[in-house]
Design a protein around this motif. Sequence first.
Motif, short mmCIF file in Angstrom:
data_model
loop_
_atom_site.label_atom_id
_atom_site.label_comp_id
_atom_site.label_asym_id
_atom_site.label_seq_id
_atom_site.Cartn_x
_atom_site.Cartn_y
_atom_site.Cartn_z
N ILE A 205 0.78 -1.31 0.13
CA ILE A 205 0.06 -0.03 0.05
C ILE A 205 1.00 1.39 0.01
O ILE A 205 0.56 2.29 -0.60
CB ILE A 205 -0.96 0.05 1.13
N SER A 206 1.98 1.24 0.91
CA SER A 206 2.94 2.40 0.88
C SER A 206 3.43 2.51 -0.34
O SER A 206 3.82 3.72 -0.77
CB SER A 206 3.80 2.21 1.97
N LYS A 207 3.61 1.54 -1.16
CA LYS A 207 4.46 1.61 -2.52
C LYS A 207 3.71 2.19 -3.61
O LYS A 207 4.16 3.12 -4.33
CB LYS A 207 4.67 0.21 -2.90
N VAL A 208 2.32 2.05 -3.58
CA VAL A 208 1.44 2.43 -4.79
C VAL A 208 0.20 3.41 -4.41
O VAL A 208 -0.29 4.21 -5.42
CB VAL A 208 1.00 1.01 -5.72
N ALA A 209 -0.10 3.42 -3.24
CA ALA A 209 -1.20 4.32 -2.94
C ALA A 209 -1.08 5.78 -3.09
O ALA A 209 -0.12 6.36 -2.32
CB ALA A 209 -2.00 3.89 -1.51
N ASP A 210 -2.15 6.56 -3.72
CA ASP A 210 -2.10 8.01 -3.43
C ASP A 210 -3.02 8.51 -2.39
O ASP A 210 -2.63 9.44 -1.84
CB ASP A 210 -2.79 8.54 -4.58
N SER A 211 -3.90 7.79 -1.89
CA SER A 211 -4.79 7.91 -0.65
C SER A 211 -4.91 6.73 -0.09
O SER A 211 -5.15 5.73 -0.49
CB SER A 211 -6.05 8.71 -0.85
N ILE A 212 -5.34 6.88 1.37
CA ILE A 212 -5.65 5.62 2.34
C ILE A 212 -6.67 5.93 3.22
O ILE A 212 -6.50 6.93 3.84
CB ILE A 212 -4.27 5.16 3.17
N THR A 213 -7.81 5.26 3.08
CA THR A 213 -8.82 5.34 3.88
C THR A 213 -8.84 4.25 4.88
O THR A 213 -8.56 2.99 4.47
CB THR A 213 -10.32 5.39 3.18
N VAL A 214 -9.14 4.76 6.03
CA VAL A 214 -8.89 3.57 7.39
C VAL A 214 -10.38 3.44 7.68
O VAL A 214 -11.01 4.29 8.07
CB VAL A 214 -7.88 4.10 8.37
N LEU A 215 -10.94 2.34 7.84
CA LEU A 215 -12.04 1.93 8.52
C LEU A 215 -11.81 0.94 9.85
O LEU A 215 -10.82 0.23 9.91
CB LEU A 215 -13.01 0.91 7.68
N ARG A 216 -12.68 1.39 10.72
CA ARG A 216 -12.49 0.59 12.04
C ARG A 216 -13.78 0.67 12.58
O ARG A 216 -14.62 1.46 12.66
CB ARG A 216 -11.59 1.41 13.01
N ASP A 217 -14.41 -0.83 12.89
CA ASP A 217 -15.52 -1.09 13.49
C ASP A 217 -16.82 -0.66 12.51
O ASP A 217 -17.57 -0.10 13.18
CB ASP A 217 -15.52 -0.71 14.91
N GLY A 218 -16.53 -0.65 11.46
CA GLY A 218 -17.55 -0.12 10.48
C GLY A 218 -17.73 1.31 10.35
O GLY A 218 -18.80 1.84 9.87
#
Length: 521
Positions: A205-218
């Motif tokens: 993910i660190s290699k290719v992602a432009d953005s990262i959305t984090v989900l936790r417990d829905g």
Amino acid sequence: MTAILEMRGITKTFPGVNALENVNLRVESGEIHALVGENGAGKSTLMKVLSGVYPHGSYSGEIWFQGEERRFTGIADSEKAGIVIIHQELALVPLLSIAENIFLGNEQAKYGVIDWSAVTLRTRDLLRMVGLSESPATLITDIGVGKQQLVEIAKALSKEVKLLILDEPTASLNESDSDALLNLLLEFKKRGISSILISHKLNEISKVADSITVLRDGCTVETLDCRSEPVSEDRIIRGMVGRPLADRYPKRDPKIGEMLFEVKDWNVHHQIHADRLQIKNVSMNVRRGEIVGIAGLMGAGRTEFAMSVFGRSYGRRITGKAFLNGKEIDVSTIRRAVDSGLAYVTEDRKHYGLVLNDTIMHNISLANLGGISRGTVLDDMEELSVANTYRRRLNIRSSSVLQQVVNLSGGNQQKVVLSKWLFSKPEVLILDEPTRGIDVGAKYEIYTIINQLADEGKGVIMISSEMPELLGVCDRIYVMNEGCFVAELPAADASQEKIMRAIMRGREAPADEQAPREKIA
């Protein structure tokens, strides 16, 4: 930037469970957007809402795609709009050709008759786009998993994809195949195709992602912009689990005892092609309290070796001997292998490890019905007690032990498989890719369980395609290549470079002249 996708206030409930609550997701045109979270965080549920698996009306909230509100009633609707999802379990028909699989359900026909010439030409173009040189007529069963994944992507391209969703696309791939797939996503980005990448491999993910959305417990926790500044794996983990994870692998003080389990001169012929020797004169051992790893590239024969030892559940014309505590044991059937003290946690928990439509309780007791019986009668209350004990011991997150396994996250399903085999009271536990497809938090829990087993004096054999995992967990590592053990390394002195060097040396030697296993200090 212009958003190709906006999901606003998505809420999805199942009976007694709030799977998603007011989740928001925005994906820009031509970007690679990663979606991360622990098992059960709601990633796959959100993508099923987007792709129409959960149709409009079964959830609340809005989906906007290319500037229009969309109300998908099924996968056909979302694919028509240009949204294509590739699931972790590949949806290919093994005995059909590459061309037939790519256009299955999307046939190229004239006047009701398939135009095979057009199909072949278009397939060649699509395979060229994903970097495959195979013939369109090649059967899916005759190519490896890495290439099958690329065929799935070619299939998506045939539908004029605008947004490609990949759910754990590299979970079953080796390092080189994973790199090839990630580079392909970067190439698609240049062509303006947007991607949503779901993965537990944070380095990818660190290699290719432009953005990262984090989900936790829905719920949506945050969206990180990787373009403004690099985002570290520790930063992603903190968002996923709500706390820093100081050490990826739990500390352990090994107490290695006497020789417990040995395999000597083990040979296995191919399951179908009986004239092909697949496992070649393999010998190995594990001591009490020791965690022994088996490293190797995909196709090296690690799983075939493990399954053949465990009751000859793979292969034909098997020769060699197995010993426990210095005495030869009978592993000619699965029942005899289990009775001798062996257990095997398969790499494919959904197909071979679990009865998905049955309860946690029944799955846990399945390998040791004698342990919950009075004479020849099953004791329901004892079965319930055993299941609850393992649910607490392995921290299986569920409503109760009567919950169906199919409704659990991948990490909790894996804990049920482990519980089943731990209840069989093994002396030696063979773990085949025990953390495949599960998040870092659940991985840590699995590592802790493995350490506890070793501390109890059990012998653990661990197969993994993730070299850092083997280096972080094991006491000793065997390196396998083309059906042979080509090196043996103490983990304290091992490195990814040494393992790869041993594999390459093994590949350079002719199959019938491979050097005996070397010990590397």
